[in-house]
Design a protein around this motif. Structure first.
Motif, short mmCIF file in Angstrom:
data_model
loop_
_atom_site.label_atom_id
_atom_site.label_comp_id
_atom_site.label_asym_id
_atom_site.label_seq_id
_atom_site.Cartn_x
_atom_site.Cartn_y
_atom_site.Cartn_z
N ASP A 1 -21.46 2.09 -2.52
CA ASP A 1 -20.12 2.51 -2.07
C ASP A 1 -19.01 1.97 -2.97
OD1 ASP A 1 -20.19 -0.16 -1.46
OD2 ASP A 1 -20.13 0.08 0.71
N GLU A 2 -19.36 1.62 -4.19
CA GLU A 2 -18.38 0.96 -5.08
C GLU A 2 -17.29 1.93 -5.53
OE1 GLU A 2 -19.44 -2.36 -6.98
OE2 GLU A 2 -17.31 -2.54 -7.38
N LEU A 3 -16.06 1.45 -5.44
CA LEU A 3 -14.90 2.19 -5.93
C LEU A 3 -14.32 1.48 -7.15
CD1 LEU A 3 -13.07 2.84 -2.53
CD2 LEU A 3 -14.02 4.62 -4.03
N THR A 4 -13.92 2.26 -8.14
CA THR A 4 -13.08 1.77 -9.22
C THR A 4 -11.73 2.47 -9.04
OG1 THR A 4 -14.90 1.33 -10.74
CG2 THR A 4 -12.74 1.77 -11.74
N ILE A 5 -10.66 1.68 -9.03
CA ILE A 5 -9.35 2.24 -8.70
C ILE A 5 -8.47 2.19 -9.94
CG2 ILE A 5 -7.36 2.04 -7.17
CD1 ILE A 5 -9.37 0.41 -5.27
N ARG A 6 -7.92 3.33 -10.28
CA ARG A 6 -7.10 3.39 -11.49
C ARG A 6 -5.63 3.49 -11.13
NH1 ARG A 6 -7.80 7.17 -16.86
NH2 ARG A 6 -6.12 6.14 -17.99
N LEU A 7 -4.83 2.70 -11.82
CA LEU A 7 -3.38 2.76 -11.68
C LEU A 7 -2.81 2.65 -13.09
CD1 LEU A 7 -0.68 2.52 -9.95
CD2 LEU A 7 -1.01 0.06 -10.14
N ASP B 1 0.32 -2.58 4.18
CA ASP B 1 0.14 -1.33 4.94
C ASP B 1 -1.31 -0.90 5.03
OD1 ASP B 1 2.96 -0.46 5.47
OD2 ASP B 1 3.04 -0.80 3.31
N ARG B 2 -2.08 -1.22 3.99
CA ARG B 2 -3.49 -0.80 4.00
C ARG B 2 -4.30 -1.74 3.12
NH1 ARG B 2 -0.55 2.06 0.39
NH2 ARG B 2 0.49 3.10 2.11
N MET B 3 -5.51 -2.01 3.54
CA MET B 3 -6.43 -2.73 2.65
C MET B 3 -7.57 -1.80 2.28
SD MET B 3 -8.12 -5.34 5.38
CE MET B 3 -8.05 -4.82 7.08
N VAL B 4 -7.96 -1.88 1.02
CA VAL B 4 -9.05 -1.07 0.50
C VAL B 4 -10.12 -2.02 0.00
CG1 VAL B 4 -9.69 0.72 -1.18
CG2 VAL B 4 -7.32 0.52 -0.43
N VAL B 5 -11.38 -1.76 0.31
CA VAL B 5 -12.42 -2.62 -0.26
C VAL B 5 -13.12 -1.90 -1.40
CG1 VAL B 5 -12.78 -3.98 1.83
CG2 VAL B 5 -14.17 -1.93 1.46
N THR B 6 -13.42 -2.67 -2.45
CA THR B 6 -14.10 -2.05 -3.60
C THR B 6 -15.55 -1.73 -3.27
OG1 THR B 6 -14.64 -4.25 -4.49
CG2 THR B 6 -12.65 -3.15 -5.35
N HIS B 7 -16.18 -2.56 -2.39
CA HIS B 7 -17.55 -2.26 -2.00
C HIS B 7 -18.00 -3.17 -0.88
CE1 HIS B 7 -18.07 -5.52 -4.89
NE2 HIS B 7 -19.35 -5.65 -4.59
N GLY B 8 -19.16 -2.84 -0.32
CA GLY B 8 -19.66 -3.51 0.88
C GLY B 8 -20.44 -4.77 0.62
N HIS B 9 -19.87 -5.72 -0.08
CA HIS B 9 -20.47 -7.04 -0.21
C HIS B 9 -19.52 -8.04 0.43
CE1 HIS B 9 -23.36 -6.16 -3.80
NE2 HIS B 9 -23.86 -5.80 -2.64
N TRP B 10 -20.11 -9.06 1.06
CA TRP B 10 -19.30 -9.89 1.96
C TRP B 10 -18.26 -10.76 1.29
CZ3 TRP B 10 -22.45 -14.21 4.88
CH2 TRP B 10 -23.12 -15.01 3.96
N ASP B 11 -18.34 -10.90 -0.03
CA ASP B 11 -17.26 -11.62 -0.70
C ASP B 11 -16.08 -10.68 -1.02
OD1 ASP B 11 -19.14 -10.48 -2.44
OD2 ASP B 11 -18.56 -11.75 -4.11
N HIS B 12 -16.21 -9.40 -0.62
CA HIS B 12 -15.14 -8.42 -0.84
C HIS B 12 -14.60 -7.88 0.48
CE1 HIS B 12 -16.04 -8.29 -5.17
NE2 HIS B 12 -17.21 -8.67 -4.72
N ASP B 13 -15.53 -7.45 1.33
CA ASP B 13 -15.10 -6.84 2.61
C ASP B 13 -15.24 -7.80 3.79
OD1 ASP B 13 -17.81 -6.98 3.11
OD2 ASP B 13 -18.14 -4.83 3.23
N GLY B 14 -15.78 -8.99 3.56
CA GLY B 14 -16.01 -9.92 4.67
C GLY B 14 -14.74 -10.30 5.42
N GLY B 15 -13.61 -10.23 4.72
CA GLY B 15 -12.34 -10.63 5.34
C GLY B 15 -11.61 -9.51 6.06
N VAL B 16 -12.22 -8.32 6.14
CA VAL B 16 -11.53 -7.15 6.68
C VAL B 16 -11.08 -7.33 8.13
CG1 VAL B 16 -11.98 -4.78 7.47
CG2 VAL B 16 -12.48 -5.40 5.12
#
Ligand SMILES: [Zn+2]
Length: 405
Positions: A220-226, A95-110
């Motif tokens: 823009d780094e996010l740390t996500i807690r669950l 339903d949704r993709m979230v990126v942890t930060h703007g580096h291409w090995d993380h968000d490059g596939g968006v």
């Protein structure tokens, strides 16, 4: 893994499919103690990308719809789709993709993932604010003497030395591995074209997940807690210490357009911002399991770590400041000699390694300038800078305050 024996699987992890020694292709379930189902996929980078950190770990969380954290490198979509298949899912289940930060090995596939699914794209609001800018525009706007010298070091080396990985330089050799998604230009174009459906700020909650802004490795780094899991992107990694950013200033037009809380660039760029974000994780409590974006599995073993890794990383940078002060005391007082001394345990071959090491050295020099322990002199008429100690050691208290007793 080749052969029939597999390594120990830590409590809370169930392996759905084994992968390579470095975790490429590995698919796991992660127990959340009655919480929502969580899965991890070691998403292999494409042929033309750096292999140094192994796969990017993508996480799939079935909680109020299905959330994908980090689709991975530009060009690695086939590897992600393959991992989803092991989970009995297709991209359209996300339903949704979230990126942890703007580096291409993380968000490059968006963009590729968005095209193959109906998934929304969520990112920190600084990701959205930065996305119209190429890295070049974002970073070259701020030319401190240290960064000018770093560029000179790179130019000198390009004239004389070998070039190791600094972008897609290898051709695909026709192996079974998929070709990549292109270079920096393709990436920059993708970032500026993709639409952020929800721009997140610190403290945003959705379902059982809480999003914390932890800038410093990147703004823009996010740390996500669950529950007891923290998805740390590159903020906290097992085995290696993430690269701190340098203390850039925002280009003027961007600075004026940013929400007031980001007007002071020092809050989001640089080593001080990074150490404060690590401290924030130290304050989250105990018994947390780190779900990193790299190195969850490496050299044939799971590399589980917990919140204490944040404290270890702060201590590591305190020690690196000590070593830098020592290096300058011993006469290594220009950027390149200081960098080579600080990283003397590691061969700095080629421009990519030397430039990364120089930028990390700069982030430490910048912190020492802020604490009043070092002064940087720009040497007129000669290439280079001169690092000078003031004699104080204020950084020991400043960083020490971020370390628990
Ligand atoms: Zn990163």
């Amino acid at each position: 893994m080749t052969g029939t024996t597999h390594p120990d699987v830590p409590p809370g992890i169930t392996v759905r499919r084994w992968g390579a020694e470095n975790g490429d292709g590995l698919v796991i379930d992660i127990d959340t103690d009655g919480g929502p189902p969580v899965h991890g996929i070691g998403v292999e980078p494409p042929e033309d990308a750096s292999r140094a950190n192994g796969p990017t770990w993508a996480y799939v969380i079935e909680d109020d719809g299905v959330t994908l954290i980090d689709p991975g490198h530009l060009g690695s979509f086939p590897f992600l789709a393959d991992g989803l298949k092991v989970l009995g899912m297709t991209p359209s289940d996300i339903d949704r993709m979230v990126v942890t930060h703007g580096h291409w090995d993380h968000d490059g596939g968006v963009a590729e993932f968005a095209e193959a699914s109906n998934a929304e794209f969520w990112a920190h609001e600084l990701w959205a604010a930065y996305s119209p800018y190429s890295y070049g525009q974002l970073l070259r706007a701020d030319e401190s003497p240290l960064r000018v010298e770093m560029t000179r070091i790179g130019e000198r080396l390009r004239e004389t030395g070998p070039r190791t990985y600094g972008g897609p330089v290898r051709e695909s050799k026709g192996s079974e591995r998929k070709p990549g998604g292109g270079g920096r230009d393709v990436y920059d174009d993708m970032r500026s074209a993709v639409k952020v459906n929800r721009a997140l700020a610190d403290g945003f909650r959705h379902g059982s997940m809480e999003y914390l802004h932890t800038p410093g490795h990147w703004p823009d780094e996010l740390t996500i807690r669950l529950g007891n899991l923290i998805f740390t992107g590159d903020h906290i990694l097992p085995e290696i210490t993430p690269h701190p950013s340098m203390a850039y200033k925002h280009p003027a037009e961007l600075a004026n357009a940013l929400p007031a809380r980001y007007r002071d660039a020092g809050d989001v760029w640089g080593l001080t911002a990074y150490l404060k974000s690590l401290y924030r994780v130290c304050q989250l409590g105990q018994g947390l399991t780190v779900m990193p974006a790299h190195r969850l599995f490496n050299r044939g073993e799971f590399r589980m770590t917990d919140e204490s890794r944040a404290e270890e990383t702060i201590a590591f940078h305190l020690e690196r400041c000590d070593l830098l002060v020592e290096a300058v005391e011993n006469g290594f007082n220009d950027l390149e000699p200081a960098t080579r001394e600080l990283f003397s345990y590691r061969p700095l071959i080629g421009s990519y390694h030397l430039m990364s090491a120089a930028s990390e050295t700069i982030s430490h020099v910048e912190l020492l300038e802020d604490t009043g322990d070092m002064v940087v002199h720009d040497i007129e008429g000669r290439d280079g800078v001169r690092l000078e100690l003031t004699g104080s050691r204020n950084y020991r208290d400043v960083i020490g305050e971020l370390l628990p007793e």
